[in-house]
Scaffold this motif. Structure first.
Motif, PDB file in Angstrom:
ATOM      1  N   ASN A 131     103.196 -62.263 -27.346  1.00 49.97           N
ATOM      2  CA  ASN A 131     104.116 -61.571 -28.238  1.00 49.97           C
ATOM      3  C   ASN A 131     103.329 -61.007 -29.415  1.00 49.97           C
ATOM      4  O   ASN A 131     102.785 -61.749 -30.223  1.00 49.97           O
ATOM      5  N   TYR A 132     103.259 -59.680 -29.501  1.00 46.99           N
ATOM      6  CA  TYR A 132     102.530 -59.031 -30.589  1.00 46.99           C
ATOM      7  C   TYR A 132     103.467 -58.508 -31.677  1.00 46.99           C
ATOM      8  O   TYR A 132     103.029 -57.806 -32.581  1.00 46.99           O
ATOM      9  N   SER A 133     104.752 -58.815 -31.565  1.00 44.03           N
ATOM     10  CA  SER A 133     105.711 -58.334 -32.559  1.00 44.03           C
ATOM     11  C   SER A 133     105.682 -59.238 -33.790  1.00 44.03           C
ATOM     12  O   SER A 133     105.045 -60.297 -33.797  1.00 44.03           O
ATOM     13  N   ALA A 134     106.416 -58.826 -34.815  1.00 38.08           N
ATOM     14  CA  ALA A 134     106.497 -59.638 -36.030  1.00 38.08           C
ATOM     15  C   ALA A 134     107.469 -60.797 -35.865  1.00 38.08           C
ATOM     16  O   ALA A 134     107.485 -61.722 -36.682  1.00 38.08           O
ATOM     17  N   ASP A 135     108.276 -60.758 -34.816  1.00 38.80           N
ATOM     18  CA  ASP A 135     109.284 -61.789 -34.570  1.00 38.80           C
ATOM     19  C   ASP A 135     108.714 -62.869 -33.650  1.00 38.80           C
ATOM     20  O   ASP A 135     108.207 -62.570 -32.573  1.00 38.80           O
ATOM     21  N   LYS A 136     108.819 -64.128 -34.048  1.00 32.11           N
ATOM     22  CA  LYS A 136     108.230 -65.225 -33.280  1.00 32.11           C
ATOM     23  C   LYS A 136     109.207 -65.873 -32.299  1.00 32.11           C
ATOM     24  O   LYS A 136     108.844 -66.824 -31.606  1.00 32.11           O
ATOM     25  N   LYS A 137     110.436 -65.364 -32.225  1.00 30.77           N
ATOM     26  CA  LYS A 137     111.439 -66.007 -31.364  1.00 30.77           C
ATOM     27  C   LYS A 137     111.081 -65.911 -29.883  1.00 30.77           C
ATOM     28  O   LYS A 137     111.403 -66.792 -29.096  1.00 30.77           O
ATOM     29  N   ILE A 138     110.428 -64.820 -29.512  1.00 30.28           N
ATOM     30  CA  ILE A 138     110.085 -64.605 -28.105  1.00 30.28           C
ATOM     31  C   ILE A 138     108.748 -65.278 -27.821  1.00 30.28           C
ATOM     32  O   ILE A 138     107.700 -64.829 -28.287  1.00 30.28           O
ATOM     33  N   THR A 139     108.774 -66.359 -27.056  1.00 31.65           N
ATOM     34  CA  THR A 139     107.563 -67.130 -26.785  1.00 31.65           C
ATOM     35  C   THR A 139     107.105 -66.934 -25.342  1.00 31.65           C
ATOM     36  O   THR A 139     107.816 -66.353 -24.515  1.00 31.65           O
ATOM     37  N   ARG A 140     105.921 -67.434 -25.047  1.00 28.51           N
ATOM     38  CA  ARG A 140     105.357 -67.330 -23.702  1.00 28.51           C
ATOM     39  C   ARG A 140     106.323 -67.928 -22.677  1.00 28.51           C
ATOM     40  O   ARG A 140     106.861 -69.021 -22.869  1.00 28.51           O
ATOM     41  N   GLY A 141     106.521 -67.202 -21.585  1.00 30.59           N
ATOM     42  CA  GLY A 141     107.408 -67.667 -20.528  1.00 30.59           C
ATOM     43  C   GLY A 141     108.836 -67.193 -20.672  1.00 30.59           C
ATOM     44  O   GLY A 141     109.652 -67.395 -19.760  1.00 30.59           O
ATOM     45  N   THR A 142     109.164 -66.547 -21.797  1.00 29.50           N
ATOM     46  CA  THR A 142     110.504 -65.993 -21.966  1.00 29.50           C
ATOM     47  C   THR A 142     110.721 -64.871 -20.955  1.00 29.50           C
ATOM     48  O   THR A 142     109.880 -63.985 -20.807  1.00 29.50           O
ATOM     49  N   ARG A 202     115.856 -64.477 -21.819  1.00 30.61           N
ATOM     50  CA  ARG A 202     116.293 -65.823 -21.465  1.00 30.61           C
ATOM     51  C   ARG A 202     115.102 -66.766 -21.609  1.00 30.61           C
ATOM     52  O   ARG A 202     114.061 -66.566 -20.984  1.00 30.61           O
ATOM     53  N   LYS A 203     115.265 -67.796 -22.431  1.00 29.55           N
ATOM     54  CA  LYS A 203     114.203 -68.781 -22.639  1.00 29.55           C
ATOM     55  C   LYS A 203     114.064 -69.677 -21.408  1.00 29.55           C
ATOM     56  O   LYS A 203     115.033 -69.882 -20.673  1.00 29.55           O
ATOM     57  N   PRO A 204     112.871 -70.238 -21.168  1.00 31.82           N
ATOM     58  CA  PRO A 204     112.706 -71.154 -20.033  1.00 31.82           C
ATOM     59  C   PRO A 204     113.683 -72.322 -20.117  1.00 31.82           C
ATOM     60  O   PRO A 204     113.880 -72.906 -21.186  1.00 31.82           O
ATOM     61  N   GLY A 205     114.334 -72.618 -18.990  1.00 30.66           N
ATOM     62  CA  GLY A 205     115.260 -73.744 -18.940  1.00 30.66           C
ATOM     63  C   GLY A 205     116.660 -73.441 -19.417  1.00 30.66           C
ATOM     64  O   GLY A 205     117.502 -74.334 -19.497  1.00 30.66           O
ATOM     65  N   THR A 206     116.943 -72.174 -19.759  1.00 30.26           N
ATOM     66  CA  THR A 206     118.290 -71.795 -20.199  1.00 30.26           C
ATOM     67  C   THR A 206     118.879 -70.786 -19.225  1.00 30.26           C
ATOM     68  O   THR A 206     118.161 -70.108 -18.493  1.00 30.26           O
ATOM     69  N   ASP A 207     120.199 -70.686 -19.220  1.00 26.90           N
ATOM     70  CA  ASP A 207     120.887 -69.791 -18.288  1.00 26.90           C
ATOM     71  C   ASP A 207     121.430 -68.540 -18.959  1.00 26.90           C
ATOM     72  O   ASP A 207     121.397 -67.456 -18.386  1.00 26.90           O
ATOM     73  N   LYS A 208     121.944 -68.693 -20.180  1.00 26.44           N
ATOM     74  CA  LYS A 208     122.623 -67.579 -20.833  1.00 26.44           C
ATOM     75  C   LYS A 208     121.632 -66.714 -21.614  1.00 26.44           C
ATOM     76  O   LYS A 208     120.920 -67.202 -22.492  1.00 26.44           O
ATOM     77  N   LYS A 469     100.169 -66.301  -4.910  1.00 27.67           N
ATOM     78  CA  LYS A 469     100.747 -65.664  -6.087  1.00 27.67           C
ATOM     79  C   LYS A 469     100.904 -66.695  -7.201  1.00 27.67           C
ATOM     80  O   LYS A 469     101.069 -67.885  -6.939  1.00 27.67           O
ATOM     81  N   ALA A 470     100.872 -66.215  -8.421  1.00 26.34           N
ATOM     82  CA  ALA A 470     101.078 -67.109  -9.563  1.00 26.34           C
ATOM     83  C   ALA A 470     102.475 -67.712  -9.493  1.00 26.34           C
ATOM     84  O   ALA A 470     103.428 -67.050  -9.078  1.00 26.34           O
ATOM     85  N   ASN A 471     102.602 -68.977  -9.895  1.00 22.92           N
ATOM     86  CA  ASN A 471     103.930 -69.582  -9.951  1.00 22.92           C
ATOM     87  C   ASN A 471     104.298 -69.892 -11.399  1.00 22.92           C
ATOM     88  O   ASN A 471     103.441 -69.954 -12.287  1.00 22.92           O
ATOM     89  N   LEU A 472     105.588 -70.076 -11.623  1.00 16.23           N
ATOM     90  CA  LEU A 472     106.107 -70.204 -12.982  1.00 16.23           C
ATOM     91  C   LEU A 472     105.571 -71.441 -13.691  1.00 16.23           C
ATOM     92  O   LEU A 472     105.194 -71.387 -14.864  1.00 16.23           O
ATOM     93  N   GLU A 473     105.518 -72.561 -12.985  1.00 23.23           N
ATOM     94  CA  GLU A 473     105.059 -73.801 -13.618  1.00 23.23           C
ATOM     95  C   GLU A 473     103.627 -73.665 -14.127  1.00 23.23           C
ATOM     96  O   GLU A 473     103.318 -74.054 -15.261  1.00 23.23           O
ATOM     97  N   ASP A 474     102.755 -73.098 -13.297  1.00 21.41           N
ATOM     98  CA  ASP A 474     101.364 -72.912 -13.725  1.00 21.41           C
ATOM     99  C   ASP A 474     101.275 -71.940 -14.894  1.00 21.41           C
ATOM    100  O   ASP A 474     100.486 -72.136 -15.828  1.00 21.41           O
ATOM    101  N   PHE A 475     102.081 -70.886 -14.843  1.00 18.92           N
ATOM    102  CA  PHE A 475     102.064 -69.901 -15.923  1.00 18.92           C
ATOM    103  C   PHE A 475     102.459 -70.540 -17.252  1.00 18.92           C
ATOM    104  O   PHE A 475     101.815 -70.318 -18.282  1.00 18.92           O
ATOM    105  N   LEU A 476     103.521 -71.342 -17.230  1.00 19.91           N
ATOM    106  CA  LEU A 476     103.982 -71.992 -18.462  1.00 19.91           C
ATOM    107  C   LEU A 476     102.955 -72.993 -18.980  1.00 19.91           C
ATOM    108  O   LEU A 476     102.856 -73.223 -20.190  1.00 19.91           O
TER     109      LEU A 476
END
Length: 497
Positions: A131-142, A202-208, A469-476
């Motif tokens: 995330n290169y924006s000024a907002d820190k809400k969006i984290t890796r894996g979002t 959508r953050k990791p582990g969330t649905d909405k 292929k890369a998998n989500l768990e390894d990426f996170l």
């Protein structure tokens, strides 16, 4: 006919969403540029009909011309010409990014503002890597679900279809690779400059999903953000090759070959040969039994570097490749040299005539000098080799992959190679500048044949022995799925060659 026309219409329709430049061009001007583009590709490209027939190429040209009715903006013209360039399936032939399409004005000081994230595509989900924006809400894996109300699936389809880079031939994996690598620029090219992006995520582990408005940022801001937010990230693109022992018990070493490129920053050849020799000395000193050669994302460079590395894996002399030119291509190259003043340019043109004087059975003028390569005298490696590759393994790196595979060296892990197995069009390049729009196309002039035995492998591109292929768990967890899989192969003593 309907399928091709529909494809062209879609490409033009995409531009309706974009912020267009003020200047536009008449239908006659656009058609003139299109004709120049078609004719120059046919005349100067060494293999324009390797992946498409001449009739199909002409049919596509006619279909594009038929869609041009009135005036087009520069952006609309770019997207109109793009399918013709893409159609020949040459990864070295591409529409060049015109600055007029990457800024709101013609000012050289104005910096375009982009989508401020690096992204990865994993399990068909577009995930934030950095995330290169000024907002820190969006984290890796979002997961990014929508951008400006457009579903990610539709966005990726559009960007993939309109990517200015691709691999050789019919190579969907390579096109996906470049779509993600160039996501920011492709999105800008499609939509034009925006001050803000409305993102559904959508953050990791969330649905909405949640929605946020993110400010666009220029490259200078993002570079500074990289330094402050990701200080431990290795962004060194000048280091061409690196080495480390990653399992001393099983005698496993990783050699990461990032590039074979010329050092353009310092305008000199990098010390690739010297660094590589040190590495192979270490392989011998450390008695390495399993070498992992990582060529993922290596887009090529100097063929001499590729063949220099190859010489460590063989004990027999071999023909590295054949380089040839069509008469028209060689003449254009000479004319390009003569555009530059000075003795060097004149001498270079003269040397071309003297060297490329042997005509082969296909009518190409090839070098009179032998490209026979002999093995290195010391530090040759003959133990297990595992080659990591993906859609970004291209050009000189694809040459290395093809030659190693054809020689019976290595187990191949990852995704299909971005470059063709038998050769490519490259070596020397010229620029087509269209007369009215001044859009430019980078065109290779040389034909390079890799001198491989097609009886050993007859597919147009090299597919891995193990597709991973890369998998989500390894990426996170910031882990490398392909490398982990390869280490597991070594642990279980599994190899193909």
């Amino acid at each position: 006919m309907k399928k091709i026309s529909g494809y062209i219409f879609t490409c033009l329709l995409l531009c309706c969403y974009a912020i267009t430049s003020a200047q536009s061009y008449s239908g006659e001007q656009i058609k003139e540029d299109l004709a120049v583009l078609k004719n120059d590709i046919e005349k100067y490209h060494p293999a324009p009909f390797k992946y498409i027939s001449k009739d199909q190429y002409k049919h596509l040209y006619d279909s594009i011309a038929a869609t041009i009715k009135g005036r087009l903006t520069l952006r609309e013209a770019y997207f109109a010409f793009l399918p013709l360039v893409q159609s020949i399936g040459c990864g070295h032939t591409h529409m060049m990014l015109d600055r007029r399409l990457l800024t709101k004005s013609a000012s050289a000081s104005e910096k375009p503002k982009y989508f401020p994230f690096s992204v990865r595509l994993i399990n068909n989900q577009l995930l934030v890597s950095r995330n290169y924006s000024a907002d820190k809400k969006i984290t890796r894996g979002t997961e990014i679900v929508e951008i400006d109300g457009q579903p990610v699936k539709k966005i990726l389809e559009n960007l993939e279809r309109n990517s200015f880079y691709s691999g050789d031939g019919i190579n969907p994996n390579a096109r996906k690779y470049y779509t993600i690598r160039e996501f920011r620029k492709l999105y800008y090219l499609w939509k034009g400059e925006q001050d803000f992006f409305t993102i559904s995520y959508r953050k990791p582990g969330t649905d909405k999903p949640k929605t946020i408005k993110i400010e666009a940022k220029d490259s200078y801001f993002m570079e500074k953000m990289l330094e402050t937010r990701y200080p431990d990230v290795d962004e060194d693109t000048t280091g061409m090759v690196s080495y480390k022992v990653i399992d001393s018990t099983r005698k496993v070493a990783l050699v990461d070959v990032r590039s074979f490129m010329y050092d353009f920053q310092n305008m000199k050849r990098a010390n690739f040969e010297g660094e590589t020799k040190k590495i192979f000395r270490k392989l011998q000193e450390n008695k390495i039994e399993n070498l992992i050669l990582d060529l993922r994302g290596n887009s090529g460079g100097l063929l001499e570097y590729s063949t220099f590395l190859l010489r460590y894996f063989t004990n027999q002399p071999f023909d590295a490749y054949r380089l040839g030119f069509r008469d028209e291509s060689l003449q254009r190259l000479k004319q390009d040299y003569k555009k530059y003043d000075g003795k060097f340019a004149r001498e270079a043109a003269t040397r071309l005539s003297a060297e490329f004087s042997v005509r082969d059975s296909d009518g190409f003028l090839e070098s009179k000098y032998s490209r026979k390569q002999r093995p290195h005298d010391e530090f040759r490696y003959s133990n297990n080799v595992y080659v990591l590759m993906n859609g970004g393994t291209f050009s000189a790196a694809a040459l290395l992959v093809s030659k190693l595979h054809n020689m019976g060296v290595g187990t191949y892990v990852g995704m299909s190679c971005g470059g063709a197995y038998d050769g490519c069009s490259a070596a020397q390049f010229s620029t087509i500048q269209l007369p009215n729009t001044s859009l430019e196309i980078s065109l290779p002039l040389g034909r390079i044949l890799y001198n491989i035995d097609s009886k050993k492998y007859d597919k147009p591109i090299l597919y891995p022995d193990f597709e991973v292929k890369a998998n989500l768990e390894d990426f996170l967890n910031n882990e490398d799925t392909v490398l982990k899989f390869t280490l597991d192969l070594i642990k279980n003593k599994i190899k193909v060659r």
